[in-house]
Design a protein around this motif. Structure first.
Motif, PDB file in Angstrom:
ATOM      1  N   THR A  20      -9.859   3.166  40.300  1.00  0.00           N
ATOM      2  CA  THR A  20      -8.892   2.081  40.205  1.00  0.00           C
ATOM      3  C   THR A  20      -9.655   0.785  40.020  1.00  0.00           C
ATOM      4  N   THR A  34      -1.954   0.646  45.614  1.00  0.00           N
ATOM      5  CA  THR A  34      -2.698   1.145  44.461  1.00  0.00           C
ATOM      6  C   THR A  34      -3.943   1.915  44.894  1.00  0.00           C
ATOM      7  N   VAL A 121      -6.085   4.929  38.113  1.00  0.00           N
ATOM      8  CA  VAL A 121      -4.871   4.416  38.757  1.00  0.00           C
ATOM      9  C   VAL A 121      -4.905   2.889  38.669  1.00  0.00           C
ATOM     10  N   GLU A 151      -2.320   6.849  35.778  1.00  0.00           N
ATOM     11  CA  GLU A 151      -1.123   6.733  36.610  1.00  0.00           C
ATOM     12  C   GLU A 151      -0.956   5.275  37.022  1.00  0.00           C
TER      13      GLU A 151
END
Length: 309
Positions: A20, A34, A121, A151
């Motif tokens: 991420t 997140t 992500v 995602e």
């Protein structure tokens, strides 16, 4: 948690990972959602979770002189990220050269070649690459090309307010530390080293610790606050009445952060302290005499005691 300076610090033989990416200033509830999602997906896939962030803040490189107020200093941000169960924190130096990296090269160099991303992500408003040309749709297309999934993590909102670092900065700037805490999931923190001031608080019976804060620290608006004073190596914080401002009663000009630690008699000079702002008590006022100021300070202390508990 491993800490890397730059994505090229990834060791040889590094396997697949869930990544991420973001500045993550403040580590607010949206960021926590997140990163938490990335950690959970990494565990499901049996791979490592990696948080990629940047230093300095990209705004300072893209638009020099526009550095936003910093909600979390780097060491504090790292602590908060580690507490979320992340395996690796990768801090990428945000240089002018890196700023010019095209979106496609950003994905290939970082996510594919070095971090071997199996899944990425990101927040719904994620942008990347030169002039922020890349968005989630492009990331998804590149993911199909290079073999990683994407995602999106939904934005977190309460009562119609979407939590963001910009929103929290506006709360802090207005002195609304309660709203800032609601978005952060914890009190807003300001850190600094205790330096010698005018010694005026000691003369009034309320010796204060004068904090020298980072130049970009997100210091709340002028006023008096209830806070918790956190010392390194001490488990229990101290209740503290905090004055932010120029000390108008004594015609001060320099904006200061001064904390009176309740029920404490030691010496704090030279220590690095943190102040967790709990509540705004009142605005700064100018008094025509010392006596009403002392009476007001006594009231501030009692209100602090009640607010901090």
């Amino acid at each position: 948690m491993q800490r890397w300076r730059g994505y090229d610090a990834a060791p040889g033989g590094w396997g697949r990972s869930v990544v991420t990416i973001g500045v993550f200033d403040g580590l607010h509830k949206g960021h926590q959602e997140t990163i938490g999602h990335a950690v959970a997906r990494a565990r499901e896939l049996g791979v490592k979770s990696v948080v990629v962030t940047f230093d300095p803040h990209p705004a300072e490189v893209v638009r020099p002189g526009s550095h936003p107020a910093v909600l979390t200093e780097p060491a504090r941000k790292a602590e908060l990220i580690e507490a979320l169960g992340v395996d690796v924190l990768c801090v990428v130096p945000f240089t002018p050269e890196f700023c010019r990296l095209p979106a496609e090269a950003f994905v290939h160099d970082i996510l594919v070649e070095h971090l071997h991303a199996a899944l990425v992500v990101v927040g719904a408003n994620f942008r990347f690459g030169h002039k922020a040309a890349g968005d989630v749709a492009l990331l998804e297309r590149l993911g199909r090309t290079f073999g990683f999934g994407v995602e999106g993590a939904p934005l977190v909102a309460e009562a119609g307010t979407v939590f963001s670092s910009t929103y929290i900065r506006s709360c802090v700037d207005a002195g609304d530390v309660g709203a800032a805490a609601a978005a952060l999931g914890r009190p807003h923190r300001v850190e600094g080293v205790v330096v010698r001031g005018d010694q005026r608080g000691r003369e009034l019976g309320y010796p204060t610790a004068n904090l020298l804060c980072h130049r970009y620290a997100a210091v709340p608006a002028d006023g008096v606050y209830a806070a918790r004073l956190v010392r390194r190596g001490h488990r229990e914080p101290l209740a503290a009445a905090v004055s932010v401002g120029t000390n108008p009663t004594f015609s001060g000009r320099e904006r200061r952060v001064e904390a009176y630690a309740l029920d404490f008699t030691g010496d704090l000079y030279g220590e690095r302290l943190a102040l967790d702002f709990v509540a705004h008590l009142r605005e700064q006022r100018r008094y025509d005499a010392v006596e009403p100021l002392i009476a007001q300070m006594a009231e501030d202390v009692e209100r602090t005691r009640r607010a901090v508990g």
